[in-house]
Motif scaffolding. Structure first.
Motif, PDB file in Angstrom:
ATOM      1  N   GLY A   1      37.368 -52.163 -57.743  1.00 48.90           N
ATOM      2  CA  GLY A   1      36.686 -52.183 -59.174  1.00 48.90           C
ATOM      3  C   GLY A   1      38.052 -50.777 -60.550  1.00 48.90           C
ATOM      4  N   PHE A   2      38.426 -51.756 -61.629  1.00 48.97           N
ATOM      5  CA  PHE A   2      38.101 -50.744 -61.961  1.00 48.97           C
ATOM      6  C   PHE A   2      38.005 -51.237 -63.732  1.00 48.97           C
ATOM      7  N   GLN A   3      37.453 -49.337 -64.232  1.00 46.51           N
ATOM      8  CA  GLN A   3      36.592 -49.533 -65.748  1.00 46.51           C
ATOM      9  C   GLN A   3      37.773 -48.548 -66.172  1.00 46.51           C
ATOM     10  N   ALA A   4      38.127 -49.233 -67.680  1.00 48.60           N
ATOM     11  CA  ALA A   4      38.964 -48.089 -68.762  1.00 48.60           C
ATOM     12  C   ALA A   4      38.392 -47.237 -68.406  1.00 48.60           C
ATOM     13  N   ALA A   5      38.898 -45.902 -68.803  1.00 50.70           N
ATOM     14  CA  ALA A   5      38.079 -44.489 -68.554  1.00 50.70           C
ATOM     15  C   ALA A   5      37.318 -43.920 -69.707  1.00 50.70           C
ATOM     16  N   GLY A   6      37.532 -44.909 -71.117  1.00 45.15           N
ATOM     17  CA  GLY A   6      36.561 -44.464 -72.252  1.00 45.15           C
ATOM     18  C   GLY A   6      35.192 -45.219 -71.659  1.00 45.15           C
ATOM     19  N   SER A   7      35.354 -46.016 -70.391  1.00 39.25           N
ATOM     20  CA  SER A   7      33.916 -47.143 -70.721  1.00 39.25           C
ATOM     21  C   SER A   7      33.533 -46.766 -69.308  1.00 39.25           C
ATOM     22  N   ALA A   8      33.741 -45.766 -68.621  1.00 40.40           N
ATOM     23  CA  ALA A   8      33.772 -45.230 -67.388  1.00 40.40           C
ATOM     24  C   ALA A   8      31.891 -45.340 -66.761  1.00 40.40           C
ATOM     25  N   PRO A   9      30.790 -46.035 -67.051  1.00 38.59           N
ATOM     26  CA  PRO A   9      29.591 -45.465 -66.526  1.00 38.59           C
ATOM     27  C   PRO A   9      29.532 -45.323 -65.165  1.00 38.59           C
ATOM     28  N   ILE A  10      30.237 -46.819 -64.401  1.00 38.45           N
ATOM     29  CA  ILE A  10      29.651 -46.520 -62.413  1.00 38.45           C
ATOM     30  C   ILE A  10      30.304 -46.331 -62.266  1.00 38.45           C
ATOM     31  N   VAL A  11      32.005 -45.196 -62.678  1.00 42.60           N
ATOM     32  CA  VAL A  11      32.664 -43.789 -62.011  1.00 42.60           C
ATOM     33  C   VAL A  11      31.724 -43.313 -63.165  1.00 42.60           C
ATOM     34  N   ASN A  12      31.146 -42.189 -64.017  1.00 42.42           N
ATOM     35  CA  ASN A  12      30.631 -41.261 -64.135  1.00 42.42           C
ATOM     36  C   ASN A  12      29.373 -41.187 -63.640  1.00 42.42           C
ATOM     37  N   GLY A  13      28.672 -42.067 -63.632  1.00 51.73           N
ATOM     38  CA  GLY A  13      27.097 -42.656 -62.617  1.00 51.73           C
ATOM     39  C   GLY A  13      25.969 -42.395 -63.643  1.00 51.73           C
ATOM     40  N   ALA A  14      26.356 -42.246 -65.316  1.00 54.19           N
ATOM     41  CA  ALA A  14      25.960 -42.801 -66.155  1.00 54.19           C
ATOM     42  C   ALA A  14      25.980 -43.184 -67.478  1.00 54.19           C
ATOM     43  N   PRO A  15      25.603 -43.684 -67.808  1.00 54.06           N
ATOM     44  CA  PRO A  15      25.565 -45.010 -69.401  1.00 54.06           C
ATOM     45  C   PRO A  15      26.190 -44.332 -70.563  1.00 54.06           C
ATOM     46  N   VAL A  16      27.304 -44.924 -70.769  1.00 54.50           N
ATOM     47  CA  VAL A  16      28.236 -44.336 -71.956  1.00 54.50           C
ATOM     48  C   VAL A  16      27.478 -45.107 -72.972  1.00 54.50           C
ATOM     49  N   ARG A  17      27.197 -44.095 -73.803  1.00 55.71           N
ATOM     50  CA  ARG A  17      27.285 -43.808 -75.136  1.00 55.71           C
ATOM     51  C   ARG A  17      27.757 -44.957 -75.983  1.00 55.71           C
ATOM     52  N   GLN A  18      28.673 -44.454 -76.482  1.00 54.78           N
ATOM     53  CA  GLN A  18      30.009 -45.113 -77.532  1.00 54.78           C
ATOM     54  C   GLN A  18      31.183 -45.031 -76.288  1.00 54.78           C
ATOM     55  N   PRO A  19      31.335 -46.213 -75.837  1.00 55.19           N
ATOM     56  CA  PRO A  19      32.251 -47.161 -75.309  1.00 55.19           C
ATOM     57  C   PRO A  19      33.623 -46.884 -75.700  1.00 55.19           C
ATOM     58  N   GLN A  20      34.599 -46.786 -75.209  1.00 53.95           N
ATOM     59  CA  GLN A  20      36.010 -46.555 -75.847  1.00 53.95           C
ATOM     60  C   GLN A  20      37.195 -47.466 -75.322  1.00 53.95           C
TER      61      GLN A  20
ATOM     62  N   SER B   1      31.580 -52.890 -48.721  1.00 54.64           N
ATOM     63  CA  SER B   1      32.421 -53.281 -48.189  1.00 54.64           C
ATOM     64  C   SER B   1      33.710 -52.241 -47.986  1.00 54.64           C
ATOM     65  N   GLY B   2      33.293 -51.049 -48.185  1.00 52.09           N
ATOM     66  CA  GLY B   2      33.830 -50.125 -48.120  1.00 52.09           C
ATOM     67  C   GLY B   2      35.255 -49.833 -48.648  1.00 52.09           C
ATOM     68  N   GLY B   3      34.976 -50.478 -50.176  1.00 55.56           N
ATOM     69  CA  GLY B   3      35.860 -50.478 -51.507  1.00 55.56           C
ATOM     70  C   GLY B   3      36.050 -48.943 -52.363  1.00 55.56           C
ATOM     71  N   LEU B   4      36.298 -49.111 -53.982  1.00 55.66           N
ATOM     72  CA  LEU B   4      35.754 -48.412 -54.704  1.00 55.66           C
ATOM     73  C   LEU B   4      35.911 -48.337 -55.814  1.00 55.66           C
ATOM     74  N   ILE B   5      35.501 -48.093 -56.755  1.00 57.44           N
ATOM     75  CA  ILE B   5      35.126 -48.575 -58.264  1.00 57.44           C
ATOM     76  C   ILE B   5      35.933 -47.223 -58.790  1.00 57.44           C
ATOM     77  N   GLU B   6      37.233 -47.116 -59.379  1.00 56.33           N
ATOM     78  CA  GLU B   6      37.362 -46.229 -60.509  1.00 56.33           C
ATOM     79  C   GLU B   6      38.304 -45.966 -61.776  1.00 56.33           C
ATOM     80  N   ALA B   7      38.175 -45.414 -62.671  1.00 53.88           N
ATOM     81  CA  ALA B   7      38.718 -45.048 -64.353  1.00 53.88           C
ATOM     82  C   ALA B   7      40.636 -45.251 -64.034  1.00 53.88           C
ATOM     83  N   VAL B   8      40.511 -45.482 -64.838  1.00 55.23           N
ATOM     84  CA  VAL B   8      42.307 -46.240 -65.639  1.00 55.23           C
ATOM     85  C   VAL B   8      42.347 -45.795 -67.059  1.00 55.23           C
ATOM     86  N   THR B   9      43.361 -44.931 -67.369  1.00 55.90           N
ATOM     87  CA  THR B   9      43.430 -44.778 -69.228  1.00 55.90           C
ATOM     88  C   THR B   9      43.740 -45.654 -69.538  1.00 55.90           C
ATOM     89  N   ASP B  10      43.734 -45.694 -70.817  1.00 57.10           N
ATOM     90  CA  ASP B  10      44.611 -47.256 -71.549  1.00 57.10           C
ATOM     91  C   ASP B  10      45.676 -46.981 -71.728  1.00 57.10           C
TER      92      ASP B  10
END
Ligand code: F0G
Length: 351
Positions: free
Chosen positions: A216-235, A259-268
């Motif tokens: 799974g991939f989240q956007a870097a400015g909205s990556a709570p799962i990657v950061n391990g904490a909610p993002v208050r102002q996701p961008q 599944s032995g997978g990953l969740i990471e971030a990608v930049t805009d």
């Protein structure tokens, strides 16, 4: 007849419906699994795109919505409500029309793509722009559905996950087995949850020999799962996945870990680069959030994390026409020519 019948009729025995469930459908699902030439070349793998923008309202949400609205109708609901970054509202609005229900939608003010707003409007839903982000909208929608006679059709509704898992069935049905890796954009995390459920069910019943690793991939400015904490102002420019506190967070982590997978971030920047590459090299026009899956695959390949020879499916979740601003932005204005073949030929570099 060979017409695709929609996901409920195609996968009825694997969905929580009975003979008396009213099937509210726009014949969603049955979407193309397109071999990706350039992505296969770049990764040394067999890469496919599951093109969910080919669904009736232009996103994967239709798979979940046919189930959620059918079950709401069965339960006697006369109105449905959702929070949305745009696609869920577009889908709910259309399916509510089919069901003869009222649809209310809560969207973050100024942060949904114009095409999606147009869909919600043209299908006659009642739209409220909330002075807050998607997470605030979802809190509000949940509260309203608890207090008033209106059914919540966000992916916290289990029927949504049931419907969306059918995309995994279609992939296994098409390929003859599960892929090695399945790549998805992650926002509220319902879809990765649904695919994992679908793949596991097929594996458990011996229809596939295995389940894929879920990436799974989240956007870097909205990556709570990657950061391990909610993002208050996701961008992020990928407004569809501009989410700071995903409802299915725990299920997404379970999909990743089991599944032995990953969740990471990608930049805009990586998202927009993948967006342009998909359109210009694969002929597939998606919305920016959808390109997060492909951006993630390319990033992983550059980091040497993709062994060659694997079978990989990237879900591209929504149609590019929903948010065409990014296609036009920065592109040169088309040149105006007189009605003259020689002048046109010269401008086209043919003369
Ligand atoms: N891609 C697109 C185009 C989406 O619209 C969404 C979610 C996602 C990916 C992420 O999927 O939330 O299941 O992890 N859109 C929701 C909406 C939030 O309101 O339309 P997810």
């Amino acid at each position: 007849t060979h017409q695709w019948r929609g996901i409920i009729e195609e996968y009825r025995d694997r969905l929580p419906v009975t003979a008396v469930t009213p099937v509210v459908t726009l014949l969603e699902g049955g979407t193309p699994l397109v071999p990706a030439q350039l992505l296969s070349e770049r990764t040394g793998c067999d890469v496919y795109l599951k093109v969910e923008g080919a669904n009736p309202t232009g996103s994967f949400k239709d798979r979940g919505m046919t189930m959620a609205i059918s079950k709401a109708k069965e339960a006697g609901a006369q109105a449905v409500i959702c929070a949305s970054t745009g696609n869920t509202s577009a889908s709910a609005a259309a399916y509510a029309v089919r069901a003869g229900m009222v649809c209310a939608v809560l969207v973050p003010q100024g942060k949904i793509a114009l095409g999606k707003m147009g869909q919600a409007l043209v299908h006659g839903s009642r739209i409220l722009q909330v002075d807050g982000n998607f997470d605030d909208c979802l809190d509000l929608a949940r509260g309203l559905s608890e207090k008033y006679p209106v059914a919540l059709v966000n992916s916290v509704n289990p029927a949504r996950i049931e419907g969306q898992k059918t995309a995994a069935f279609e992939i296994v049905d098409a390929l003859g087995d599960a892929p090695d890796i399945h790549v998805l954009p992650v926002g509220n995390a319902g879809n990765i949850t649904a695919y994992w459920k679908g793949y596991q069910e097929y594996a458990a019943d011996g229809i596939s020999t295995r389940a894929p690793r879920m990436w799974g991939f989240q956007a870097a400015g909205s990556a709570p799962i990657v950061n391990g904490a909610p993002v208050r102002q996701p961008q992020t420019i990928a407004t569809a996945i501009r989410i700071g506190n995903p409802a299915s967070w725990k299920f997404a982590e379970a999909a990743r870990d089991e599944s032995g997978g990953l969740i990471e971030a990608v930049t805009d920047r990586q998202i927009l680069s993948a967006y342009r590459l998909l359109a210009s090299r694969e002929g597939v026009f998606v919305e920016p959030a959808s390109a997060a899956s492909v951006a993630g695959l390319l990033k992983a390949a550059e980091e040497g994390k993709v062994d060659p020879g694997q079978r990989i499916v990237c879900t591209v979740t929504g149609n590019g026409l929903k948010d065409p601003d990014w296609a036009v932005a920065g592109a040169p204005q088309p040149i105006t020519v007189p009605v003259d073949a020689d002048a046109a030929a010269e401008r086209l570099g043919l003369a």
